[in-house]
Design a protein around this motif. Sequence first.
Motif, mmCIF file in Angstrom:
data_model
loop_
_atom_site.group_PDB
_atom_site.id
_atom_site.type_symbol
_atom_site.label_atom_id
_atom_site.label_comp_id
_atom_site.label_asym_id
_atom_site.label_seq_id
_atom_site.Cartn_x
_atom_site.Cartn_y
_atom_site.Cartn_z
ATOM 1 N N LEU A 1 47.134 -102.196 -21.641
ATOM 2 C CA LEU A 1 45.710 -102.495 -21.529
ATOM 3 C C LEU A 1 45.469 -103.431 -20.343
ATOM 4 O O LEU A 1 46.292 -104.290 -20.033
ATOM 5 C CB LEU A 1 45.201 -103.139 -22.818
ATOM 6 N N GLU A 2 44.335 -103.257 -19.674
ATOM 7 C CA GLU A 2 43.977 -104.122 -18.552
ATOM 8 C C GLU A 2 43.425 -105.449 -19.075
ATOM 9 O O GLU A 2 42.888 -105.517 -20.186
ATOM 10 C CB GLU A 2 42.920 -103.439 -17.677
ATOM 11 N N PRO A 3 43.517 -106.513 -18.281
ATOM 12 C CA PRO A 3 42.924 -107.792 -18.702
ATOM 13 C C PRO A 3 41.399 -107.731 -18.668
ATOM 14 O O PRO A 3 40.818 -106.872 -17.993
ATOM 15 C CB PRO A 3 43.460 -108.789 -17.675
ATOM 16 N N LEU A 4 40.751 -108.626 -19.381
ATOM 17 C CA LEU A 4 39.291 -108.718 -19.330
ATOM 18 C C LEU A 4 38.880 -109.031 -17.897
ATOM 19 O O LEU A 4 39.392 -109.980 -17.300
ATOM 20 C CB LEU A 4 38.798 -109.812 -20.274
ATOM 21 N N PRO A 5 37.985 -108.264 -17.298
ATOM 22 C CA PRO A 5 37.637 -108.485 -15.890
ATOM 23 C C PRO A 5 36.913 -109.815 -15.688
ATOM 24 O O PRO A 5 36.153 -110.272 -16.538
ATOM 25 C CB PRO A 5 36.719 -107.301 -15.562
ATOM 26 N N ALA A 6 37.161 -110.428 -14.543
ATOM 27 C CA ALA A 6 36.524 -111.712 -14.220
ATOM 28 C C ALA A 6 35.125 -111.532 -13.667
ATOM 29 O O ALA A 6 34.331 -112.471 -13.659
ATOM 30 C CB ALA A 6 37.386 -112.477 -13.214
ATOM 31 N N LYS A 7 34.808 -110.297 -13.205
ATOM 32 C CA LYS A 7 33.502 -110.046 -12.622
ATOM 33 C C LYS A 7 33.137 -108.577 -12.818
ATOM 34 O O LYS A 7 33.999 -107.708 -12.766
ATOM 35 C CB LYS A 7 33.518 -110.397 -11.125
ATOM 36 N N LEU A 8 31.849 -108.319 -13.048
ATOM 37 C CA LEU A 8 31.368 -106.957 -13.205
ATOM 38 C C LEU A 8 30.255 -106.694 -12.198
ATOM 39 O O LEU A 8 29.515 -107.607 -11.812
ATOM 40 C CB LEU A 8 30.820 -106.725 -14.621
ATOM 41 N N THR A 9 30.117 -105.441 -11.797
ATOM 42 C CA THR A 9 29.019 -105.052 -10.907
ATOM 43 C C THR A 9 27.824 -104.624 -11.748
ATOM 44 O O THR A 9 27.926 -104.402 -12.962
ATOM 45 C CB THR A 9 29.440 -103.895 -9.999
ATOM 46 N N GLU A 10 26.678 -104.464 -11.081
ATOM 47 C CA GLU A 10 25.468 -104.084 -11.811
ATOM 48 C C GLU A 10 25.533 -102.653 -12.327
ATOM 49 O O GLU A 10 24.734 -102.261 -13.180
ATOM 50 C CB GLU A 10 24.243 -104.263 -10.923
ATOM 51 N N ASP A 11 26.465 -101.849 -11.823
ATOM 52 C CA ASP A 11 26.640 -100.480 -12.302
ATOM 53 C C ASP A 11 27.637 -100.386 -13.450
ATOM 54 O O ASP A 11 27.879 -99.292 -13.962
ATOM 55 C CB ASP A 11 27.121 -99.570 -11.164
ATOM 56 N N SER A 12 28.209 -101.501 -13.848
ATOM 57 C CA SER A 12 29.242 -101.483 -14.887
ATOM 58 C C SER A 12 28.645 -101.220 -16.269
ATOM 59 O O SER A 12 27.485 -101.531 -16.541
ATOM 60 C CB SER A 12 29.992 -102.818 -14.919
ATOM 61 N N ILE A 13 29.473 -100.639 -17.125
ATOM 62 C CA ILE A 13 29.128 -100.423 -18.531
ATOM 63 C C ILE A 13 30.219 -101.051 -19.374
ATOM 64 O O ILE A 13 31.405 -100.764 -19.175
ATOM 65 C CB ILE A 13 29.014 -98.920 -18.858
ATOM 66 N N VAL A 14 29.844 -101.919 -20.296
ATOM 67 C CA VAL A 14 30.799 -102.541 -21.213
ATOM 68 C C VAL A 14 30.556 -101.967 -22.608
ATOM 69 O O VAL A 14 29.420 -101.950 -23.093
ATOM 70 C CB VAL A 14 30.651 -104.073 -21.239
ATOM 71 N N VAL A 15 31.618 -101.504 -23.247
ATOM 72 C CA VAL A 15 31.513 -100.921 -24.582
ATOM 73 C C VAL A 15 32.278 -101.807 -25.559
ATOM 74 O O VAL A 15 33.499 -101.957 -25.451
ATOM 75 C CB VAL A 15 32.077 -99.482 -24.625
ATOM 76 N N LEU A 16 31.545 -102.400 -26.502
ATOM 77 C CA LEU A 16 32.157 -103.191 -27.572
ATOM 78 C C LEU A 16 32.302 -102.305 -28.796
ATOM 79 O O LEU A 16 31.307 -101.813 -29.333
ATOM 80 C CB LEU A 16 31.279 -104.399 -27.923
ATOM 81 N N THR A 17 33.527 -102.086 -29.227
ATOM 82 C CA THR A 17 33.767 -101.196 -30.366
ATOM 83 C C THR A 17 33.947 -101.993 -31.644
ATOM 84 O O THR A 17 34.148 -103.205 -31.630
ATOM 85 C CB THR A 17 35.005 -100.324 -30.123
ATOM 86 N N GLY A 18 33.897 -101.283 -32.769
ATOM 87 C CA GLY A 18 34.007 -101.920 -34.069
ATOM 88 C C GLY A 18 35.445 -102.203 -34.467
ATOM 89 O O GLY A 18 36.393 -101.702 -33.872
ATOM 90 N N VAL A 19 35.584 -103.049 -35.475
ATOM 91 C CA VAL A 19 36.896 -103.366 -36.033
ATOM 92 C C VAL A 19 36.859 -103.086 -37.528
ATOM 93 O O VAL A 19 35.802 -103.114 -38.159
ATOM 94 C CB VAL A 19 37.282 -104.838 -35.771
ATOM 95 N N SER A 20 38.021 -102.818 -38.084
ATOM 96 C CA SER A 20 38.117 -102.492 -39.509
ATOM 97 C C SER A 20 37.943 -103.750 -40.352
ATOM 98 O O SER A 20 38.316 -104.855 -39.948
ATOM 99 C CB SER A 20 39.473 -101.849 -39.790
ATOM 100 N N GLY A 21 37.393 -103.575 -41.530
ATOM 101 C CA GLY A 21 37.222 -104.696 -42.454
ATOM 102 C C GLY A 21 35.775 -104.866 -42.867
ATOM 103 O O GLY A 21 34.861 -104.335 -42.234
ATOM 104 N N GLU A 22 35.574 -105.618 -43.946
ATOM 105 C CA GLU A 22 34.219 -105.833 -44.451
ATOM 106 C C GLU A 22 33.402 -106.720 -43.523
ATOM 107 O O GLU A 22 32.170 -106.672 -43.530
ATOM 108 C CB GLU A 22 34.273 -106.435 -45.850
ATOM 109 N N SER A 23 34.072 -107.570 -42.758
ATOM 110 C CA SER A 23 33.378 -108.445 -41.821
ATOM 111 C C SER A 23 34.290 -108.731 -40.642
ATOM 112 O O SER A 23 35.505 -108.510 -40.703
ATOM 113 C CB SER A 23 32.963 -109.757 -42.501
ATOM 114 N N VAL A 24 33.707 -109.219 -39.564
ATOM 115 C CA VAL A 24 34.481 -109.548 -38.361
ATOM 116 C C VAL A 24 35.116 -110.927 -38.542
ATOM 117 O O VAL A 24 34.458 -111.882 -38.948
ATOM 118 C CB VAL A 24 33.580 -109.549 -37.117
#
Length: 327
Positions: free
Chosen positions: A57-80
Amino acid sequence: MKDVYFVVLPQLVLLDLAGPAEAFRIAGRKVPDSYRLHFVAPARSMQAAIGLQLSSLEPLPAKLTEDSIVVLTGVSGESVDFNEPSTQRVLAWLESGITSPGLLLCVCAGSVIAGKAGLLSGRECTSHHAHIDELRTVAPDARVLDNRIFVEDGAVLSSAGVTAGLDLALHVIGTQLGPRVAADVARDLVVYLRRAGTDPALSPWVQHRNHLHPAVHRVQDAVARRPAASWTSNELSAVACTSPRNLARLFAEHAHCSPLDYVQLIRFAFAKELVTQSRLDLERVAVRAGFRSAQQLRRVWARWEPRPPSAFRAVNEGHGVGAAPAQ
């Protein structure tokens, strides 16, 4: 080229990631140089909820461009679990404002993580039904909507759980690359192209295509490729390798319209694009779209659009938009 960053956390729900990722991958194949996928995380490897180990896996980027898309996915379990170290690092990354230039897509419990980071304050949002109350708790200033496939509020989009992330990705693809590309991607994935109840009406290019019948899709694809062809009942049924009577029955059952009505709808859609995007006069638009005359075009146009063609031509000329003059 838009960079799509999928944020990977421990015990992620794999379908939350795989569905949208596959949609963007297929879209990138159909429209080259449109999307480039990245899978980022606080660590080099993560284990999904099903036990699959995801590595390199790549590291979390230090900078994003205005064309970037970030996708936050879900995790298993009743709560985070916000005490989990990797989750804490992602929260700090989000709280830094890293996503502000581009689009943020939240799938399932990804909305809860975004809400905890303060990214949903004052916005409409949704999540998996099992996380709706949790989302309201961590994001009290957000307007949390339940029973929604997805919700769009500016540059932040959120979806319900699991397969709804695919609907969200198809919506973004349709917005950025056009409804025909989104419909093609949906067909490749063998899924319906659904919309949220508050979204605008479907584009004519994707109307009547929420079905899985291959022969009907084959006819619809042929008409969409050549709207101006002289499509008769016999020619359309030949594409489907069936009789005109049976094709009419298949269209009524699966597309909820007749084959010739579908031809007229696609010709109207093509004519509307020509009116909006070119300087062709209406007679030439009619001929290019497969109509006998401008009069017939106006008659068919009125079935699907209350405003006359001249209203769209005025918008076109007012914004200085236009293709090269016809040869």
